[in-house]
Scaffold this active site. Structure first.
Site, PDB file in Angstrom:
ATOM      1  N   HIS A  88      -4.261  -4.090  -0.287  1.00  0.00           N
ATOM      2  CA  HIS A  88      -4.477  -4.547   1.092  1.00  0.00           C
ATOM      3  C   HIS A  88      -4.376  -3.400   2.105  1.00  0.00           C
ATOM      4  O   HIS A  88      -3.744  -2.378   1.853  1.00  0.00           O
ATOM      5  CB  HIS A  88      -3.537  -5.710   1.470  1.00  0.00           C
ATOM      6  CG  HIS A  88      -2.098  -5.352   1.663  1.00  0.00           C
ATOM      7  ND1 HIS A  88      -1.098  -6.305   1.668  1.00  0.00           N
ATOM      8  CD2 HIS A  88      -1.463  -4.163   1.861  1.00  0.00           C
ATOM      9  CE1 HIS A  88       0.063  -5.723   1.873  1.00  0.00           C
ATOM     10  NE2 HIS A  88      -0.118  -4.429   1.992  1.00  0.00           N
ATOM     11  N   ASN A 105      -1.503  -4.398  -3.856  1.00  0.00           N
ATOM     12  CA  ASN A 105      -2.661  -5.232  -4.197  1.00  0.00           C
ATOM     13  C   ASN A 105      -3.937  -4.725  -3.514  1.00  0.00           C
ATOM     14  O   ASN A 105      -4.945  -5.412  -3.484  1.00  0.00           O
ATOM     15  CB  ASN A 105      -2.403  -6.691  -3.790  1.00  0.00           C
ATOM     16  CG  ASN A 105      -2.205  -6.841  -2.297  1.00  0.00           C
ATOM     17  OD1 ASN A 105      -2.158  -5.829  -1.578  1.00  0.00           O
ATOM     18  ND2 ASN A 105      -2.104  -8.060  -1.815  1.00  0.00           N
ATOM     19  N   GLU A 125      -5.637  -9.078   2.861  1.00  0.00           N
ATOM     20  CA  GLU A 125      -5.380  -9.267   1.442  1.00  0.00           C
ATOM     21  C   GLU A 125      -6.695  -9.262   0.666  1.00  0.00           C
ATOM     22  O   GLU A 125      -7.782  -9.410   1.255  1.00  0.00           O
ATOM     23  CB  GLU A 125      -4.649 -10.613   1.241  1.00  0.00           C
ATOM     24  CG  GLU A 125      -3.318 -10.723   1.996  1.00  0.00           C
ATOM     25  CD  GLU A 125      -2.191  -9.892   1.368  1.00  0.00           C
ATOM     26  OE1 GLU A 125      -2.355  -8.659   1.224  1.00  0.00           O
ATOM     27  OE2 GLU A 125      -1.139 -10.459   1.043  1.00  0.00           O
ATOM     28  N   ASP A 160      -0.318  -4.923  12.316  1.00  0.00           N
ATOM     29  CA  ASP A 160       0.061  -6.220  11.749  1.00  0.00           C
ATOM     30  C   ASP A 160       1.520  -6.540  12.052  1.00  0.00           C
ATOM     31  O   ASP A 160       2.251  -5.709  12.599  1.00  0.00           O
ATOM     32  CB  ASP A 160      -0.210  -6.252  10.238  1.00  0.00           C
ATOM     33  CG  ASP A 160       0.453  -5.092   9.476  1.00  0.00           C
ATOM     34  OD1 ASP A 160       1.248  -4.348  10.075  1.00  0.00           O
ATOM     35  OD2 ASP A 160       0.163  -4.950   8.282  1.00  0.00           O
TER      36      ASP A 160
HETATM   37  P1  PGA Z   1       4.351   1.035   1.872  1.00  0.00           P
HETATM   38  O1  PGA Z   1       3.414  -0.199   2.230  1.00  0.00           O
HETATM   39  O2  PGA Z   1       3.946   2.169   2.753  1.00  0.00           O
HETATM   40  O3  PGA Z   1       5.743   0.545   2.178  1.00  0.00           O
HETATM   41  O4  PGA Z   1       4.141   1.340   0.423  1.00  0.00           O
HETATM   42  C1  PGA Z   1       2.037  -0.045   2.169  1.00  0.00           C
HETATM   43  C2  PGA Z   1       1.327  -1.311   2.549  1.00  0.00           C
HETATM   44  O5  PGA Z   1       1.685  -2.404   2.080  1.00  0.00           O
HETATM   45  O6  PGA Z   1       0.372  -1.223   3.321  1.00  0.00           O
END
Ligand code: PGA
Length: 246
Positions: A139, A137, A144, A68
């Site tokens: 995702h 959340n 999402e 992404d």
């Molecule tokens: P993080 O992000 O590794 O910084 O906790 C995880 C994500 O949003 O996929």
């Protein structure tokens, strides 16, 4: 079925994740890899780069695709996924520009950019190994809550949580409202899906991932149905699970 693996701490988890990646590339030097960015996998990638150097593991035939990117963020912004992958993987591993394709966050043709990635995956065949984090959340990438399970690469309007949490990656205040991401179908079709979560703040997320109904309303829960899904968590991230799972 998915395997759940628990580790004492972040270092132990990252060491195990790095070992799996190294093993994958040893077995299949031409592997198609898709590695998430974010705080969670950072140490894993640092360890991969260390081991590759020490043990002369050749990443010269692998191909990397981006999971992404933040739309509107230039690749040299230190908060971009581009920058992260270069800093922690491509530069340390000596990956040549011909060995990766990432989403262009500055594209003026969003649909074309999605198509470009879909076509590449189609041409190269399935992703062999995907490393994913899990958002607050639920995702995966920028898939999402509520994203169609059959989605391919697409532009996502980021929800409130993602926009809020996302600020931590950026030195300056930048507008983050949309992302471009591989779709859930592509994520779930990866031959191996390794998901990582550590720390107390991920404890409620892991509880939902494993104990709520499996559904795209909490995308991380879908890993439970992956034929070769591995969820690695540390003691802190496991701390809200029902005792049987702890
Ligand atoms: P993080 O992000 O590794 O910084 O906790 C995880 C994500 O949003 O996929």
């Amino acid at each position: 079925m998915m395997q759940l693996k628990k580790f004492q701490d972040y270092t132990a988890l990252s060491t195990a994740a790095a070992a799996m990646i190294i093993e994958c590339v040893r077995k299949k030097p031409g592997a198609l890899l898709c590695f998430a960015t974010g705080d969670t996998p950072r140490l894993t990638y640092q360890l991969v780069a260390e081991i590759a150097k020490k043990e002369e593991v050749d990443f010269g035939n692998c191909f990397f695709i981006g999971l992404d990117e933040w739309l509107g963020i230039p690749p040299d912004n230190t908060g971009s996924c581009h920058h992260f992958l270069h800093q922690y993987l491509f530069i340390p591993l000596g990956i040549h520009p011909s060995q990766f394709q990432l989403f262009d966050g500055l594209t003026t043709n969003e649909d074309g950019e999605c198509e470009r990635m879909n076509r590449l995956i189609e041409k190269k065949g399935n992703i062999d190994f995907m490393v994913a984090g899990v958002g607050m959340n639920g995702h995966i990438g920028f898939n999402e809550p509520g994203t169609d399970m059959n989605s391919m690469a697409h532009v996502a309007v980021l929800d409130e949580t993602t926009r809020h949490v996302g600020k931590k990656y950026f030195q300056d205040e930048v507008p983050i409202s949309k992302g471009i991401t591989l779709g859930l179908k592509q994520v779930l079709q990866a031959e191996t899906l390794l998901m990582l979560a550590n720390g107390l703040k991920k404890a409620p997320v892991i509880k939902r991932t494993l104990e709520e109904e499996i559904s795209n309303s909490f995308p991380a829960s879908l890993i439970q149905q992956h034929k070769n899904g591995i969820l690695m968590i540390d003691t802190e991230a496991a701390s809200e699970l029902e005792t049987a799972q702890k």
